[in-house]
Design a protein around this motif. Structure first.
Motif, mmCIF file in Angstrom:
data_model
loop_
_atom_site.group_PDB
_atom_site.id
_atom_site.type_symbol
_atom_site.label_atom_id
_atom_site.label_comp_id
_atom_site.label_asym_id
_atom_site.label_seq_id
_atom_site.Cartn_x
_atom_site.Cartn_y
_atom_site.Cartn_z
ATOM 1 N N SER A 107 0.871 -1.303 -0.078
ATOM 2 C CA SER A 107 0.133 0.022 -0.007
ATOM 3 C C SER A 107 0.832 1.152 0.033
ATOM 4 O O SER A 107 0.376 2.258 -0.823
ATOM 5 N N ALA A 110 1.770 1.787 -3.448
ATOM 6 C CA ALA A 110 0.939 2.214 -4.129
ATOM 7 C C ALA A 110 0.623 3.805 -3.905
ATOM 8 O O ALA A 110 0.390 4.564 -4.999
ATOM 9 N N ARG A 177 -4.251 2.453 1.109
ATOM 10 C CA ARG A 177 -4.485 2.106 -0.184
ATOM 11 C C ARG A 177 -5.803 2.876 -0.312
ATOM 12 O O ARG A 177 -6.107 3.416 -1.473
ATOM 13 N N SER A 284 -4.263 3.417 -8.082
ATOM 14 C CA SER A 284 -4.213 2.857 -6.639
ATOM 15 C C SER A 284 -4.039 1.216 -6.460
ATOM 16 O O SER A 284 -4.207 1.124 -5.216
ATOM 17 N N ASP A 286 -2.025 -0.422 -7.840
ATOM 18 C CA ASP A 286 -0.757 -0.881 -8.109
ATOM 19 C C ASP A 286 -0.154 -1.751 -6.882
ATOM 20 O O ASP A 286 -0.419 -1.445 -5.560
ATOM 21 N N GLN A 288 -0.762 -4.440 -5.471
ATOM 22 C CA GLN A 288 -1.869 -5.186 -4.594
ATOM 23 C C GLN A 288 -1.078 -6.713 -4.641
ATOM 24 O O GLN A 288 -0.561 -7.364 -5.322
#
Lengths: 368, 499
Positions: A107, A110, A177, A284, A286, A288
């Motif tokens: 997160s 991201a 995130r 957002s 990215d 994961q």
């Protein structure tokens, strides 16, 4: 003759190197081959297809047979993929050695990507034009600062509230995130100055992006120096090995803990910079599931989740093993959906092996 | 007729031979005392019988049949139960739930039958005449009450043998009396009890036979009427223990190094005022719970609730701060070496350098040459027996570990050493070396404050001994008046006429 061999085996990371070699050999053996068009470089450096002219003067395009695993393109791809994970894994290793855990790295990655992307977009070709170099510098700075600040927040909460890092970073994983999603309204952000992309994607030879690779080497070296040569690193091992004894020795435990989470955040920020440059866009979503890969790399690389044990070089090799497995799944034509199952199983196997090893060592001590 | 028999029982832990061929027998329906110094192996032996540990060699017999309980549950099934010093229950569950945890009364579909649970618990508690509410949470009970619950659990599940590990160590006088009454009742019912303790007076009051262990070896098993406390003490300690005339006594004490002024901490100790001069070894004696360790930890800045003043070399230092204590060159060798003193996973060099990192590093870099030189110097000086500086500390014997823990503070060049239990879990040979070393340090002009539960150790080593009782200074004994009786009187608060 035997002496260097024995020293190699005593070397902490030799087991990992052996695993990598074995994996490489197996993948090469079972990958099979693929027919690819042949290219060559012209005098002015451009790439062009190679044609064969037969006796009648017909030009047919030339093909070559390549091993699916052992070819320059695949290896270059593997190196690039490894570097994104490995950089974060070095930060994670420091946290895990200190006896903590950071679930929020994906997160942080991201959020840093997204905020960096917004800056780059704002000052990029489609927005308020700024000198491209200045715009890039600003974007990079925002990425790194975001990473470090997120880490600072994690560490600060963990130390100030005395809550287990698992809980704090689990919360941070969702919150950060969420912030990334709100900030972008779920949209992908691109339109960066071209310079950044050109720099990060600078290639050598057969599509080998050297910049992520060099950054990985640099981060590994810094992590290694920090952990094994600096007083701060020694303190990390000490509090991971025995927090109370460290406190009784006058080590400021809170300060050290704060530092390790900042470093983990910063490492995620560095990865975010590379991804912005490489992919030229950010969303957002990215990163994961990166926490799985990163923690897996650290654990496979020899970090003990109880703290006090691990090394920077080990986790980078661990990251390489994880990526080889991920890439092997593609090459061997196994359904992509199985990759998470396999990586999860590898992590568990690594920890079980480590436990067996510890048990054996303990038994040896008792017998002695 | 022997009921329980130990035959050549041997148990080894990393670096320590805890039990070395121990053989003796216990008759049915008696209370058998196991006594020995710390580290003599008495708890280990009890735990082997109760299945907590398994013996490496040797045989156990119960009622003539060889047994080898592999875990506490197996021991329970053989009718052997253990009452532990530490928490053995789930603190957030009720007394009744804990008592029946292994065998919860159930209704249909695996629902717990609460009335039956409560009734059974009440019955178990009544059988040992314990007045405890079965609905109370374990965590809210005192240690003494919790021990009663443990005994109730043991008796209620049909135990024929109960091993009690230091049962009175954290009980009040009243609770101890209750415990004694209970032990006698259990004995009358034909249960066999093994009472592990180092409190001589209790053993002579309560037990039928006594077995003395020393350094993992069996020394003697005798009937209580046939022996005397003095005899048992000499069996426990052997002859070589005391460093009779430490050299530091011959030298005049130097200027005052450490002074505590009205040091207090709520609930732990209050109004402790003492001073230690250069070249002195001052002992701090007291029973468990008297506040000895708490006092030295507070002097080292570890107690966030401490009030009062700590003065080093006539300069007051900030209380409640380890940094200030370190800057004033105070070092603390803590009571629990493995939890507080050492990072067991790091090697000798790293542990020795742990407190000296600020001195050994420049701009954040550890100067490895200087570190190695320092570690090597103290490894040699303290005669640490380890294959190399890079040996992981966790694999060393207790004595060598203790030396490394001490080396950490010598490497830091401390003037004031607070030493908590210098020889706990250390074998006899290393003990003598540690005594000689502490004497040597005092001769060099360091000020030592030594906490110990082993009175002979303090009597042999110290310039004078301060006694704590219930968190307060009960008195000071100068070397001229040294005797176990004098100290015990102050520790236990008995008037001199009683001795």
């Amino acid at each position: 003759m035997l002496q260097p061999l024995r020293q190699f085996f005593r070397f902490q990371e030799s087991g990992l190197l052996i695993v990598i070699l074995v994996l490489g050999v197996l993948l090469t053996a079972f990958a099979g081959t693929v027919r690819t068009p042949k290219f060559e470089r012209t005098a002015d450096g451009a790439r062009q297809r190679v044609f064969i002219t037969d006796a009648e003067g017909n030009r047919t395009p030339a093909f070559e047979e390549k091993n699916k695993f052992l070819n320059a393109q695949n290896l270059a791809q593997l190196a690039k993929d490894t570097s994104f994970i490995a950089i974060m894994a070095v930060g994670m290793a420091i946290v895990i050695i200190s006896g903590g855990i950071d679930l929020s790295v994906g997160s942080i990655y991201a959020l840093a990507s997204v905020l960096g992307a917004m800056v780059l977009h704002h000052f990029g070709p489609e927005g308020t034009a700024l000198a491209p170099l200045a715009a890039c510098a600003l974007g990079v700075l925002v990425c790194l600062a975001t990473g470090a600040l997120c880490g600072l927040a994690n560490g600060g909460l963990i130390v100030a509230l005395g809550v287990h890092p698992f809980i704090i970073t689990l919360g941070a994983m969702a919150i950060l995130r969420g912030i990334a999603f709100v900030a972008t309204k779920g949209q992908s952000i691109g339109g960066f100055p071209a310079d950044l992309r050109e720099f990060v994607r600078f290639e050598m030879g057969n599509g080998l992006s050297v910049v992520p690779l060099l950054v990985m080497v640099l981060v590994t070296a810094l992590g290694w120096i920090y952990l094994s040569r600096m007083a701060a690193g020694r303190r990390v091992y000490a509090i991971g090995g025995n927090e109370q004894a460290a406190r009784f020795s006058g080590i400021r435990v809170g300060r050290v803990k704060l530092g390790v989470y900042v470093l983990a955040g910063l490492a995620a920020g560095v990865s975010a910079v590379l991804s912005l440059g490489y992919y030229g866009a950010a969303t957002s979503g990215d990163g994961q599931g990166y926490e799985l890969n990163v923690i897996a790399a650290a654990v496979v690389g020899g970090c003990s989740l109880t703290g006090g044990r691990g090394s920077a070089l080990g986790v980078v090799l661990g990251a390489l093993i994880i990526q080889m497995i991920a890439s092997g799944i593609v090459i061997l034509g196994i359904d992509q959906n199985y990759s998470q199952i396999i990586i999860g199983a590898v992590v568990i196997a690594a920890v079980v092996l480590d436990n067996v090893n510890t048990w054996l060592a303990k038994r040896r001590l008792t017998r002695a | 007729m022997s009921y329980i028999e130990f035959q050549s029982v041997t148990k080894r832990f990393p670096g320590v031979l805890a039990l070395d061929g121990v053989s003796f027998a216990i008759p049915r329906g008696t209370c058998h005392a196991l006594i020995g110094e710390n580290g003599a192996g008495k708890s280990t032996l009890g735990k082997i019988l109760a299945g907590v540990y398994t013996a490496d060699a040797g045989e156990l017999r119960l009622d003539g049949k060889p047994i080898a309980p592999a875990n506490p549950l197996a021991a329970r099934q053989l009718g052997i139960a253990m009452v532990h010093q530490e928490l053995a229950f789930c603190p957030n569950m009720s007394v009744a739930e804990n008592l029946c945890l292994g065998d919860l009364p159930l209704r249909a579909a695996s629902f717990v039958d609460r009335p039956a649970l409560r009734a059974r618990a009440r019955e178990m508690l009544a059988s040992i005449h314990a007045d405890i509410d079965p609905d109370a949470l374990i965590g809210t009970l005192s240690t003494g009450k919790e021990q009663l619950v443990q005994i109730a659990a043991a008796v209620g599940t049909g135990a024929r043998v109960i091993v009690m590990d230091e049962p009175s160590s954290s009980l009040s006088a009243g609770e101890t009396r209750e415990l004694f009454t209970l032990v006698r009742k259990l004995k009358a019912r034909g249960l066999t009890l093994i009472y592990v303790s180092h409190r001589m007076s209790e053993l002579f009051e309560l037990c039928d036979h006594i077995t003395v262990l020393r350094d993992g070896r069996h020394v003697a098993t005798e009937a209580i009427p046939a022996t005397t406390p003095a005899r048992v003490v000499s069996q426990m300690i052997g002859r070589e223990l005391r460093a009779q005339n430490p050299a530091h006594l011959a030298r005049p004490a130097g200027p005052e190094r450490l002074r505590l002024e009205a040091l207090s901490s709520p609930g732990k100790f209050s109004d402790i005022t003492l001073s230690v001069r250069a070249g002195e070894i001052v002992g701090l004696a007291g029973l468990v719970g008297a506040g000895r360790s708490e006092t030295v930890q507070a002097a080292f800045g570890l107690d966030p609730a401490a009030t009062g003043r700590v003065v080093v070399n006539d300069k007051p230092i900030a209380p409640r701060s380890i940094e200030a204590a370190l800057a004033a060159r105070i070092g603390l060798l803590p009571e629990d070496r493995k939890r507080q003193g050492l990072v067991l996973g790091l090697n000798c060099r790293e542990n020795t350098a742990l407190a000296s990192l600020p001195v050994l590093s420049r701009l954040g870099w550890v100067r490895r040459g200087a570190e190695r030189t320092l570690a090597d110097r103290y490894q040699k000086r303290l005669r640490v027996k380890a294959p190399s500086l890079e040996t992981i500390v966790g694999g060393l014997s207790g004595g060598n570990q203790q030396k490394i823990a001490l080396a950490k503070w010598l490497a830091r060049d401390c003037d004031v050493l607070l030493i908590d239990e210098p020889t706990r879990g250390v074998d006899v040979g290393a003990k003598a070396e540690i005594y000689a070393l502490l004497d040597e340090l005092a001769c060099e002009g360091k000020a030592l404050l030594v906490v110990s539960s082993e009175l002979p150790e303090l009597l042999g080593l110290c310039t004078r001994i301060l006694v704590l009782r219930n968190g307060r200074l009960a008195g000071e004994v100068p070397r001229a008046d040294f005797s176990e009786a004098n100290l015990m009187r102050l520790m236990a608060g008995v008037e001199s006429a009683a001795a």
